[in-house]
Design an enzyme around this catalytic site. Structure first.
Site, PDB file in Angstrom:
ATOM      1  N   THR A 125       0.831  -1.205   0.000  1.00  0.00           N
ATOM      2  CA  THR A 125       0.000   0.000   0.000  1.00  0.00           C
ATOM      3  C   THR A 125       0.865   1.255   0.000  1.00  0.00           C
ATOM      4  O   THR A 125       1.985   1.250   0.531  1.00  0.00           O
ATOM      5  CB  THR A 125      -0.905   0.000   1.250  1.00  0.00           C
ATOM      6  OG1 THR A 125      -1.508   1.292   1.391  1.00  0.00           O
ATOM      7  CG2 THR A 125      -0.138  -0.291   2.530  1.00  0.00           C
ATOM      8  N   ASP A 126       0.300   2.349  -0.534  1.00  0.00           N
ATOM      9  CA  ASP A 126       1.006   3.640  -0.486  1.00  0.00           C
ATOM     10  C   ASP A 126       1.148   4.149   0.952  1.00  0.00           C
ATOM     11  O   ASP A 126       1.971   5.022   1.231  1.00  0.00           O
ATOM     12  CB  ASP A 126       0.308   4.679  -1.365  1.00  0.00           C
ATOM     13  CG  ASP A 126      -1.148   4.943  -1.004  1.00  0.00           C
ATOM     14  OD1 ASP A 126      -1.668   4.317  -0.048  1.00  0.00           O
ATOM     15  OD2 ASP A 126      -1.789   5.777  -1.675  1.00  0.00           O
ATOM     16  N   GLU A 127       0.354   3.581   1.874  1.00  0.00           N
ATOM     17  CA  GLU A 127       0.402   4.069   3.261  1.00  0.00           C
ATOM     18  C   GLU A 127       1.750   3.813   3.925  1.00  0.00           C
ATOM     19  O   GLU A 127       2.068   4.430   4.937  1.00  0.00           O
ATOM     20  CB  GLU A 127      -0.721   3.441   4.094  1.00  0.00           C
ATOM     21  CG  GLU A 127      -2.087   3.768   3.540  1.00  0.00           C
ATOM     22  CD  GLU A 127      -3.222   3.610   4.550  1.00  0.00           C
ATOM     23  OE1 GLU A 127      -2.963   3.488   5.747  1.00  0.00           O
ATOM     24  OE2 GLU A 127      -4.379   3.622   4.093  1.00  0.00           O
ATOM     25  N   TYR A 150      -1.517  -0.358  11.158  1.00  0.00           N
ATOM     26  CA  TYR A 150      -1.753  -1.041   9.884  1.00  0.00           C
ATOM     27  C   TYR A 150      -0.589  -0.812   8.926  1.00  0.00           C
ATOM     28  O   TYR A 150       0.012  -1.757   8.404  1.00  0.00           O
ATOM     29  CB  TYR A 150      -3.070  -0.551   9.244  1.00  0.00           C
ATOM     30  CG  TYR A 150      -3.166  -0.888   7.769  1.00  0.00           C
ATOM     31  CD1 TYR A 150      -3.360  -2.198   7.343  1.00  0.00           C
ATOM     32  CD2 TYR A 150      -3.020   0.111   6.792  1.00  0.00           C
ATOM     33  CE1 TYR A 150      -3.416  -2.514   5.982  1.00  0.00           C
ATOM     34  CE2 TYR A 150      -3.075  -0.197   5.445  1.00  0.00           C
ATOM     35  CZ  TYR A 150      -3.270  -1.512   5.034  1.00  0.00           C
ATOM     36  OH  TYR A 150      -3.324  -1.825   3.699  1.00  0.00           O
ATOM     37  N   LYS A 154       2.280  -3.361   7.291  1.00  0.00           N
ATOM     38  CA  LYS A 154       2.484  -3.573   5.846  1.00  0.00           C
ATOM     39  C   LYS A 154       3.934  -3.249   5.460  1.00  0.00           C
ATOM     40  O   LYS A 154       4.543  -3.954   4.649  1.00  0.00           O
ATOM     41  CB  LYS A 154       1.513  -2.700   5.032  1.00  0.00           C
ATOM     42  CG  LYS A 154       0.044  -3.077   5.172  1.00  0.00           C
ATOM     43  CD  LYS A 154      -0.299  -4.447   4.623  1.00  0.00           C
ATOM     44  CE  LYS A 154      -0.222  -4.524   3.125  1.00  0.00           C
ATOM     45  NZ  LYS A 154      -0.673  -5.885   2.650  1.00  0.00           N
TER      46      LYS A 154
HETATM   47  P1  NAD Z   1      -9.939  -7.117   2.678  1.00  0.00           P
HETATM   48  O1  NAD Z   1      -9.883  -6.842   4.133  1.00  0.00           O
HETATM   49  O2  NAD Z   1     -11.183  -6.853   1.924  1.00  0.00           O
HETATM   50  O3  NAD Z   1      -9.537  -8.651   2.405  1.00  0.00           O
HETATM   51  C1  NAD Z   1      -8.507  -9.292   3.085  1.00  0.00           C
HETATM   52  C2  NAD Z   1      -8.690 -10.795   2.878  1.00  0.00           C
HETATM   53  O4  NAD Z   1      -7.595 -11.457   3.535  1.00  0.00           O
HETATM   54  C3  NAD Z   1      -9.975 -11.353   3.494  1.00  0.00           C
HETATM   55  O5  NAD Z   1     -10.598 -12.206   2.589  1.00  0.00           O
HETATM   56  C4  NAD Z   1      -9.498 -12.100   4.729  1.00  0.00           C
HETATM   57  O6  NAD Z   1     -10.319 -13.195   5.082  1.00  0.00           O
HETATM   58  C5  NAD Z   1      -8.114 -12.542   4.288  1.00  0.00           C
HETATM   59  N1  NAD Z   1      -7.184 -12.780   5.411  1.00  0.00           N
HETATM   60  C6  NAD Z   1      -6.919 -11.959   6.457  1.00  0.00           C
HETATM   61  N2  NAD Z   1      -6.008 -12.526   7.270  1.00  0.00           N
HETATM   62  C7  NAD Z   1      -5.688 -13.727   6.729  1.00  0.00           C
HETATM   63  C8  NAD Z   1      -4.809 -14.765   7.098  1.00  0.00           C
HETATM   64  N3  NAD Z   1      -4.083 -14.702   8.230  1.00  0.00           N
HETATM   65  N4  NAD Z   1      -4.711 -15.848   6.308  1.00  0.00           N
HETATM   66  C9  NAD Z   1      -5.454 -15.951   5.167  1.00  0.00           C
HETATM   67  N5  NAD Z   1      -6.311 -15.005   4.773  1.00  0.00           N
HETATM   68  C10 NAD Z   1      -6.438 -13.898   5.543  1.00  0.00           C
HETATM   69  O7  NAD Z   1      -8.721  -6.312   2.060  1.00  0.00           O
HETATM   70  P2  NAD Z   1      -8.575  -5.612   0.627  1.00  0.00           P
HETATM   71  O8  NAD Z   1      -9.081  -4.239   0.711  1.00  0.00           O
HETATM   72  O9  NAD Z   1      -9.072  -6.527  -0.416  1.00  0.00           O
HETATM   73  O10 NAD Z   1      -6.985  -5.523   0.547  1.00  0.00           O
HETATM   74  C11 NAD Z   1      -6.226  -6.591  -0.007  1.00  0.00           C
HETATM   75  C12 NAD Z   1      -4.752  -6.269   0.126  1.00  0.00           C
HETATM   76  O11 NAD Z   1      -4.470  -5.049  -0.553  1.00  0.00           O
HETATM   77  C13 NAD Z   1      -4.289  -6.068   1.574  1.00  0.00           C
HETATM   78  O12 NAD Z   1      -3.019  -6.650   1.719  1.00  0.00           O
HETATM   79  C14 NAD Z   1      -4.224  -4.557   1.732  1.00  0.00           C
HETATM   80  O13 NAD Z   1      -3.236  -4.195   2.668  1.00  0.00           O
HETATM   81  C15 NAD Z   1      -3.843  -4.120   0.325  1.00  0.00           C
HETATM   82  N6  NAD Z   1      -4.321  -2.785  -0.062  1.00  0.00           N
HETATM   83  C16 NAD Z   1      -5.655  -2.478  -0.053  1.00  0.00           C
HETATM   84  C17 NAD Z   1      -6.077  -1.215  -0.487  1.00  0.00           C
HETATM   85  C18 NAD Z   1      -7.519  -0.821  -0.531  1.00  0.00           C
HETATM   86  O14 NAD Z   1      -7.820   0.317  -0.897  1.00  0.00           O
HETATM   87  N7  NAD Z   1      -8.455  -1.700  -0.209  1.00  0.00           N
HETATM   88  C19 NAD Z   1      -5.131  -0.272  -0.909  1.00  0.00           C
HETATM   89  C20 NAD Z   1      -3.789  -0.612  -0.855  1.00  0.00           C
HETATM   90  C21 NAD Z   1      -3.384  -1.877  -0.465  1.00  0.00           C
HETATM   91  O1  TDX Z   2     -16.174   6.735   8.415  1.00  0.00           O
HETATM   92  C1  TDX Z   2     -15.148   7.185   7.852  1.00  0.00           C
HETATM   93  N1  TDX Z   2     -15.007   8.533   7.710  1.00  0.00           N
HETATM   94  C2  TDX Z   2     -13.909   9.114   7.140  1.00  0.00           C
HETATM   95  O2  TDX Z   2     -13.822  10.345   7.054  1.00  0.00           O
HETATM   96  C3  TDX Z   2     -14.107   6.330   7.336  1.00  0.00           C
HETATM   97  C4  TDX Z   2     -14.222   4.835   7.452  1.00  0.00           C
HETATM   98  C5  TDX Z   2     -13.018   6.929   6.741  1.00  0.00           C
HETATM   99  N2  TDX Z   2     -12.904   8.282   6.668  1.00  0.00           N
HETATM  100  C6  TDX Z   2     -11.713   8.887   6.021  1.00  0.00           C
HETATM  101  C7  TDX Z   2     -10.381   8.352   6.502  1.00  0.00           C
HETATM  102  C8  TDX Z   2      -9.502   8.446   5.260  1.00  0.00           C
HETATM  103  O3  TDX Z   2      -8.960   9.746   5.149  1.00  0.00           O
HETATM  104  O4  TDX Z   2     -11.776   8.527   4.626  1.00  0.00           O
HETATM  105  C9  TDX Z   2     -10.479   8.231   4.095  1.00  0.00           C
HETATM  106  C10 TDX Z   2     -10.479   6.807   3.577  1.00  0.00           C
HETATM  107  O5  TDX Z   2     -10.603   5.940   4.705  1.00  0.00           O
HETATM  108  P1  TDX Z   2     -10.628   4.354   4.565  1.00  0.00           P
HETATM  109  O6  TDX Z   2     -11.685   3.976   3.588  1.00  0.00           O
HETATM  110  O7  TDX Z   2     -10.668   3.779   5.933  1.00  0.00           O
HETATM  111  O8  TDX Z   2      -9.243   4.070   3.834  1.00  0.00           O
HETATM  112  P2  TDX Z   2      -7.732   4.427   4.239  1.00  0.00           P
HETATM  113  O9  TDX Z   2      -7.574   4.617   5.685  1.00  0.00           O
HETATM  114  O10 TDX Z   2      -7.271   5.536   3.338  1.00  0.00           O
HETATM  115  O11 TDX Z   2      -7.003   3.043   3.825  1.00  0.00           O
HETATM  116  C11 TDX Z   2      -7.379   2.340   2.612  1.00  0.00           C
HETATM  117  O12 TDX Z   2      -6.482   2.607   1.578  1.00  0.00           O
HETATM  118  C12 TDX Z   2      -5.177   2.110   1.717  1.00  0.00           C
HETATM  119  C13 TDX Z   2      -7.445   0.836   2.854  1.00  0.00           C
HETATM  120  O13 TDX Z   2      -8.357   0.560   3.888  1.00  0.00           O
HETATM  121  C14 TDX Z   2      -6.089   0.283   3.169  1.00  0.00           C
HETATM  122  O14 TDX Z   2      -6.150  -1.132   3.285  1.00  0.00           O
HETATM  123  C15 TDX Z   2      -5.156   0.643   2.054  1.00  0.00           C
HETATM  124  O15 TDX Z   2      -3.851   0.236   2.336  1.00  0.00           O
END
Ligand code: NAD
Ligand code: TDX
Length: 340
Positions: A125-127, A150, A154
């Site tokens: 992630t960019d985070e 988090y 990562k």
């Molecule tokens: P998500 O939470 O929707 O899905 C995570 C999945 O991993 C789930 O199906 C969960 O059951 C599984 N999981 C968790 N722990 C596990 C374990 N110990 N063993 C096996 N499976 C396990 O997450 P997402 O949003 O789909 O994100 C997927 C990946 O991308 C993550 O690694 C996250 O850090 C990264 N990511 C997500 C975003 C985003 O915007 N959603 C952005 C950047 C990076």
């Molecule tokens: O109720 C809310 N109100 C609000 O203002 C929530 C849930 C979030 N927010 C804000 C926090 C962030 O600035 O919105 C922005 C986006 O929040 P999230 O959807 O929780 O995402 P973020 O924290 O940016 O992280 C997401 O992107 C990077 C994913 O959850 C991560 O897994 C990924 O790595």
């Protein structure tokens, strides 16, 4: 390719499994997922009987089961999506994030090494780069400076993946993408939370002043980037993936409210997330110039598609937004005071 997709029942993972079945029908796809609260087999219902798709219920920390699965399916490639992914949850339960995201990744890497896979791709992630001021972009050489439990978990996982390249010569890649949005996005995250709360005429919680910026990427564009890195990524390289699409949170919330024809009175500014990163913005030049990736969707098109998906798949999110989800919601938002 005989691919193990760890975490394939989550948001991005399930979109990626769909992508692979559609564009690479010759490959075997094994979805290995623990099915935490975020893992949902409903996301894959339409392909559950597909001949090249298999599901295994398992934890990436379980070495024995992983070894069995690698042997059983003769796995040669791994993509690791499996992680605890919600920043707010990491603030209340950091230990869980270390266990799955750091220890789990190291275990999966180690099994992949012992089974001599040809490629291991870590979805990061960019985070991990921390927070930006008003200017500048994250490149692949930006120093890691994670701010939440988090993002720290990562970043730790990324360093372990890098070490397996440097020390053991494993063919690894790491992708670091910005915020994804699209179908099957769990409704604890901003965009699906706001869409579904608005549809239910519930309050829309905006943290702090709502001026935080995220760089939004449609999940299908992200899946295409992962596919490219899997096939063409150079050993040991990191690739940033972003959609050139910075938006303030408040603007996203207002856009959703407008699109659904709801009232802005639903928007409530609540107390801020501790350690809330101000701005993320990705420079994707490397993946664009070296691998030829480009996002295909504009934000305007893809956010409409996403809103329509939540209208069409009401059963999917209504089932989630009951039971355990409500306990989480009360705990998370019940403790947040409104900012007048
Ligand atoms: P998500 O939470 O929707 O899905 C995570 C999945 O991993 C789930 O199906 C969960 O059951 C599984 N999981 C968790 N722990 C596990 C374990 N110990 N063993 C096996 N499976 C396990 O997450 P997402 O949003 O789909 O994100 C997927 C990946 O991308 C993550 O690694 C996250 O850090 C990264 N990511 C997500 C975003 C985003 O915007 N959603 C952005 C950047 C990076
Ligand atoms: O109720 C809310 N109100 C609000 O203002 C929530 C849930 C979030 N927010 C804000 C926090 C962030 O600035 O919105 C922005 C986006 O929040 P999230 O959807 O929780 O995402 P973020 O924290 O940016 O992280 C997401 O992107 C990077 C994913 O959850 C991560 O897994 C990924 O790595």
């Amino acid at each position: 390719m005989r691919l193990l997709v760890a975490g394939g029942a989550g948001f991005i993972g399930s979109n990626f499994v769909h992508h692979m079945i559609k564009f690479h029908p010759e490959d075997t796809v094994v979805n290995y997922d623990l099915l935490t609260y975020a893992g949902n087999l409903e996301n894959l219902k339409d392909i559950e009987d597909h001949p090249t798709y298999h599901f295994v219920h398992g934890d990436i920390r379980n070495r024995e089961l992983l070894e069995y699965v690698f042997d059983q399916f003769d796995i040669d490639t791994v993509v690791n999506f499996a992680a605890e992914s919600h920043v707010d949850r990491s603030i209340t339960e950091p230990d869980l994030f270390v266990k799955s995201n750091v220890l789990g990744t190291q275990n999966l890497l180690d099994v992949a090494k012992s089974k001599q896979v040809t490629k291991y791709l870590q979805i990061s992630t960019d985070e991990v780069y921390g927070s930006l001021g008003a200017d500048g972009f994250f490149t692949e050489t930006t120093p890691l400076a994670p701010n939440s439990p988090y993002s720290a978990s990562k970043a730790s996982a990324d360093l372990m993946v890098r070490a397996y390249y440097e020390t053991y010569g494993m063919n690894i890649n790491i992708t670091r993408c910005s915020n994804n949005y699209g179908p099957y996005h769990f409704p604890e995250k901003l965009i699906p939370l706001v869409i579904t709360n608005a549809l239910e005429d519930k309050e829309l919680p905006v943290y702090g002043d709502g001026q935080n910026i995220r760089d939004w990427l449609y999940v299908e564009d992200h899946c295409a980037a992962i596919d490219l890195v899997l096939h063409k990524g150079k050993p040991g390289e990191v690739y940033n993936v972003g959609g050139h699409n910075e938006k303030r949170n408040i603007d996203i919330v207002e856009l959703i409210v407008d699109t659904l024809g709801k009232s802005c009175d639903l928007i409530k500014h609540v107390s801020d997330r501790p350690g809330h990163d101000r701005r993320y913005a990705i420079d994707p030049t490397k993946i664009e110039t070296e691998l030829g990736w480009k996002p295909q969707y504009t934000f305007e098109t893809a956010i409409k598609k996403t809103i329509q998906w939540y209208l069409d798949y009401e059963d999917w999110w209504r089932k989630i937004k009951s039971g355990e989800y409500m306990d989480y919601y009360k705990k998370q938002y019940g403790s947040k005071s409104y900012v007048k």
